[in-house]
Design a protein around this motif. Structure first.
Motif, PDB file in Angstrom:
ATOM      1  N   ALA A  42       1.393  -1.098   0.055  1.00  0.00           N
ATOM      2  CA  ALA A  42       0.023  -0.166   0.137  1.00  0.00           C
ATOM      3  C   ALA A  42       1.053   1.064   0.141  1.00  0.00           C
ATOM      4  N   GLY A  43       2.102   0.996   0.558  1.00  0.00           N
ATOM      5  CA  GLY A  43       2.485   2.476   0.058  1.00  0.00           C
ATOM      6  C   GLY A  43       3.081   2.449   2.330  1.00  0.00           C
ATOM      7  N   LYS A  44       3.983   2.035   2.817  1.00  0.00           N
ATOM      8  CA  LYS A  44       3.918   2.548   3.156  1.00  0.00           C
ATOM      9  C   LYS A  44       5.548   3.022   4.000  1.00  0.00           C
ATOM     10  N   SER A  45       6.333   2.451   3.074  1.00  0.00           N
ATOM     11  CA  SER A  45       7.551   2.639   2.883  1.00  0.00           C
ATOM     12  C   SER A  45       7.375   3.814   2.801  1.00  0.00           C
ATOM     13  N   THR A  46       7.275   3.302   1.094  1.00  0.00           N
ATOM     14  CA  THR A  46       7.457   4.859   0.181  1.00  0.00           C
ATOM     15  C   THR A  46       7.387   5.908   1.222  1.00  0.00           C
ATOM     16  N   LEU A  47       5.749   6.142   1.355  1.00  0.00           N
ATOM     17  CA  LEU A  47       5.693   7.002   2.564  1.00  0.00           C
ATOM     18  C   LEU A  47       6.684   7.547   3.263  1.00  0.00           C
ATOM     19  N   MET A  48       6.734   7.080   3.867  1.00  0.00           N
ATOM     20  CA  MET A  48       8.313   7.221   4.323  1.00  0.00           C
ATOM     21  C   MET A  48       9.657   7.526   4.079  1.00  0.00           C
ATOM     22  N   ARG A  49       9.187   7.465   2.700  1.00  0.00           N
ATOM     23  CA  ARG A  49      10.692   8.287   1.802  1.00  0.00           C
ATOM     24  C   ARG A  49      10.463   8.906   1.396  1.00  0.00           C
ATOM     25  N   LEU A  50       9.189   9.049   1.033  1.00  0.00           N
ATOM     26  CA  LEU A  50       8.227  10.898   0.292  1.00  0.00           C
ATOM     27  C   LEU A  50       9.054  11.791   1.343  1.00  0.00           C
ATOM     28  N   LEU A  51       8.440  11.620   2.787  1.00  0.00           N
ATOM     29  CA  LEU A  51       8.369  12.847   4.158  1.00  0.00           C
ATOM     30  C   LEU A  51       9.955  12.851   3.964  1.00  0.00           C
ATOM     31  N   ASP A  52      11.271  11.649   3.783  1.00  0.00           N
ATOM     32  CA  ASP A  52      12.501  12.087   4.220  1.00  0.00           C
ATOM     33  C   ASP A  52      13.222  12.944   2.615  1.00  0.00           C
ATOM     34  N   GLY A  53      12.060  12.833   1.556  1.00  0.00           N
ATOM     35  CA  GLY A  53      12.970  13.106   0.294  1.00  0.00           C
ATOM     36  C   GLY A  53      13.785  12.633  -0.525  1.00  0.00           C
ATOM     37  N   GLN A  54      13.826  11.864   0.259  1.00  0.00           N
ATOM     38  CA  GLN A  54      14.260  10.438  -1.085  1.00  0.00           C
ATOM     39  C   GLN A  54      13.704  10.129  -2.600  1.00  0.00           C
ATOM     40  N   LEU A  55      12.012  10.532  -2.100  1.00  0.00           N
ATOM     41  CA  LEU A  55      11.421  10.461  -3.892  1.00  0.00           C
ATOM     42  C   LEU A  55      10.146  11.722  -3.640  1.00  0.00           C
ATOM     43  N   THR A  56      10.567  12.006  -4.739  1.00  0.00           N
ATOM     44  CA  THR A  56       9.497  13.177  -5.467  1.00  0.00           C
ATOM     45  C   THR A  56       8.210  12.822  -6.159  1.00  0.00           C
TER      46      THR A  56
END
Length: 622
Positions: free
Chosen positions: A329-343
């Motif tokens: 569902a994107g739990k780890s992706t959400l963290m990476r968005l918050l961390d600025g690793q993903l745009t």
């Protein structure tokens, strides 16, 4: 109850270290046993010896004739060339296994979202683990041993497994022995607990919460001076008193016994002070996702899949939020968005000027760069003194607090176990002065005592905390509220905690009727919608459970009456003990025997009243 398996005076050593010494223990029909203890104390070794996979140096293990045993190891032995279906049900035709309701339930509960025609060799580690577990549960073993079965299961999977194990056998049939760090699972499934420590095995009645209370009472009665261990036990009990929803059904006379042990213990967290400190470190702005949309490509040229669709999420200074959701569902992706690793594809991410983030990932690859150093050398690089909970600690003291004894502090990082690597990396992150800490499945590979120590450290950490975990106990313990990712591109607030998430998922599986709106924020209309939907679904379910409201009211009255009787019996029991002590000192053995008979009669009546109270409580709760 019939005896299934037993160990007599077993002992085993590795080098100069004795892991088990003259241990005698057994499993009877109806036993549901949780095996707990610190990492390295011998839990998995004991399980392998009892299963016949490893021979002890001394003693013997016997099994009742005809008893079948199924074992889930931490490593599976699946054939990579088999399909998922063949690995689980063998060469049985579809109509043969599909007619078995137990196998259908196992396949749906563990492998519902998986293509059963895929070969095992193409599966991820988590999918292989689920397949191995499904193969075991599809069988009809009399006795089941499970080593860390909740690893790689999401919250929904853990809840399904707990329900399956509770209803797999009749109460007086079958046997279960499970090693797990999931404390909610231990409380939900197990009726007995074995603690492995100091080369011995100590049995307790009840699950995790009962074991923690028994440990505290045992240590107090024996006047054992174990400062750090005692404080961790007491803080856990203080949290139990504070009110996790799953534990509020304890009878008052038992709550009073727990409160007597922990009357002088403060709340786990001073939320007001921490909030002030967090605001001073972070300012008013932390991390905001505003109207964010993010998609990921689908393998094999299948286009893209939207993980987040125009969502808004705002993190406040000192906020402690837990995230639960279905796999993918994107739990780890959400963290990476918050961390600025993903745009994001659209929308924006606002970051406060003073924000310093840190993420504990699942694979802990960050330690690869220091794998040639020893544990003490790694922490020495971070500083000479650290402040934790208002106290200044040296690197060695801090390592000791998280289970690295003097000898382990000089172990090369490359030689650490998975749990030790996670502990070390968490320490590095916390002392690196981040003010936003994100933990991705932090409980993997950690024992229950270490988890309590980690929670103790997090209690005094002033900053914003985001935790992704399937461990309900941890989420309810260290976070103040939870969010749900249901795989529909939205983020939903969970005022009712993990229990509300499971209700939402059940409504979603039933046809998506459990959602009350499409709000995306952590407050406002986004939180109100799901809550309303869950409430209506719950009312509908209550009306169909076969128990009328009148019967529930009568059961509540009966339960209240029984609580008063049990409280009175507890007082009578204490008075009888005092009287027997006086008679024993006076040498009046005739009267002492009479008092002992009265005590035994009281115990029997008390057991009957407790059973009646439990039955009334089940009816009252519907």
């Amino acid at each position: 109850m019939a005896h299934l398996l037993g160990a007599e005076n077993i002992g085993i050593s590795f080098g100069t270290r004795t892991v088990l010494d003259s241990v005698s223990i057994g499993v009877d029909e109806g036993d549901r046993i949780g095996l707990v203890g610190r990492n390295g104390d011998g839990k998995s070794t004991l399980m392998r010896i009892l299963a016949g996979q490893q021979d002890p140096d001394d003693g013997r293990v016997t099994r009742r004739g005809g008893t079948t045993l199924g074992v889930l190891d931490q490593r599976d032995d699946l054939d990579p060339e088999d399909t998922v279906q063949r690995a689980v049900v063998g060469d049985a035709e579809a109509h043969e296994w599909a007619s078995d309701p137990k196998i259908r339930d196992v396949m749906g509960g563990l492998l519902g979202g998986l293509d059963w025609g895929r070969t095992v060799g193409t599966l991820s580690g988590g999918q292989r683990r689920r397949t191995a577990l499904a193969r075991l549960l599809a069988g009809s073993d009399d006795l089941i041993f499970l080593d860390e079965p909740t690893n790689h299961l999401d919250v929904e999977g853990v809840a399904w497994l707990a329900e399956h194990l509770k209803t797999r056998w009749r109460a007086t049939d079958g046997g279960l022995l499970v090693v797990t760090h999931d404390r909610w699972f231990l409380d939900e499934v197990c009726t007995r607990t074995w603690e492995v420590h100091d080369a011995t095995v100590e049995p307790f009645d009840g699950g995790y919460a009962a074991w923690m209370l028994a440990r505290a009472e045992r240590d107090r009665a024996a006047a054992v001076i174990e400062g750090k261990r005692q404080q961790l036990v007491k803080k856990e009990l203080a949290w139990l008193r504070r009110g996790a929803p799953a534990r509020t059904s304890k009878p008052k006379f038992r709550i009073e016994a727990a409160n007597a042990v922990i009357a002088d213990v403060p709340e786990p967290r001073d939320s007001v002070s921490l909030s002030k400190m967090a605001t001073a470190r972070l300012g008013k702005d932390v991390l905001d996702l505003e109207d964010v949309t993010y998609s990921v490509p689908v393998p094999d040229g299948g286009g893209s899949r939207t993980l987040f669709d125009d969502v808004t999420l705002r993190l406040a200074p000192g906020e402690r939020v837990g995230i639960v959701g279905v796999n993918g569902a994107g739990k780890s992706t959400l963290m990476r968005l918050l961390d600025g690793q993903l745009t994001p594809d659209s929308g924006r991410i606002r970051r406060g000027k003073t924000v310093q983030t840190a993420i504990l990932t699942q694979d802990v690859t960050e330690l690869d760069e220091v794998r040639h150093l020893r544990v003490a050398e790694v922490m020495a690089q971070e500083g000479n003194s650290f402040q934790v909970g208002g106290k200044d600690l040296s690197p060695g003291q801090l390592l000791e607090q998280l289970g690295f004894g003097t000898s382990r502090q000089w172990t090369p990082v490359a030689d650490l176990s998975g749990g030790e690597r996670r502990r070390l990396q968490l320490l590095r992150l916390m002392v690196g002065s981040p003010n936003v800490l994100m933990l991705d499945e932090p409980t993997n590979d950690l024992d229950t005592d270490t988890l309590a120590a980690v929670e103790d450290m997090l209690d005094g950490w002033p900053g914003t905390l985001v935790v992704v975990s399937h461990d309900r106990y941890l989420l309810e313990r260290v976070t103040d509220h939870q969010l749900a990712l249901l795989g529909d591109g939205q983020i939903r607030d969970l005022p009712g905690g993990v229990e509300q998430y499971l209700q939402l998922r059940a409504a979603q599986e039933a046809g998506g009727t459990g959602f009350g709106g499409t709000g995306t924020g952590t407050g406002g209309t986004g939180a109100g919608g799901p809550g309303a939907g869950v409430g209506k679904a719950g009312e509908g379910a209550a009306g169909q459970d076969g128990v009328s409201e009148a019967e529930k009211r009568a059961a509540r009255k009966e339960a209240a009456k029984l609580e008063k009787q049990l409280a009175r019996m507890t007082r009578e029991e204490a008075a009888l003990h005092e009287r027997m002590a006086t008679l024993s000192a006076a040498g009046d053995f005739g009267a002492l025997a009479e008092a002992n008979a009265q005590l035994q009669d009281l115990h029997q009546r008390k057991d009957e009243a407790e059973m009646a109270w439990l039955e009334a409580g089940e009816i009252a709760e519907g």
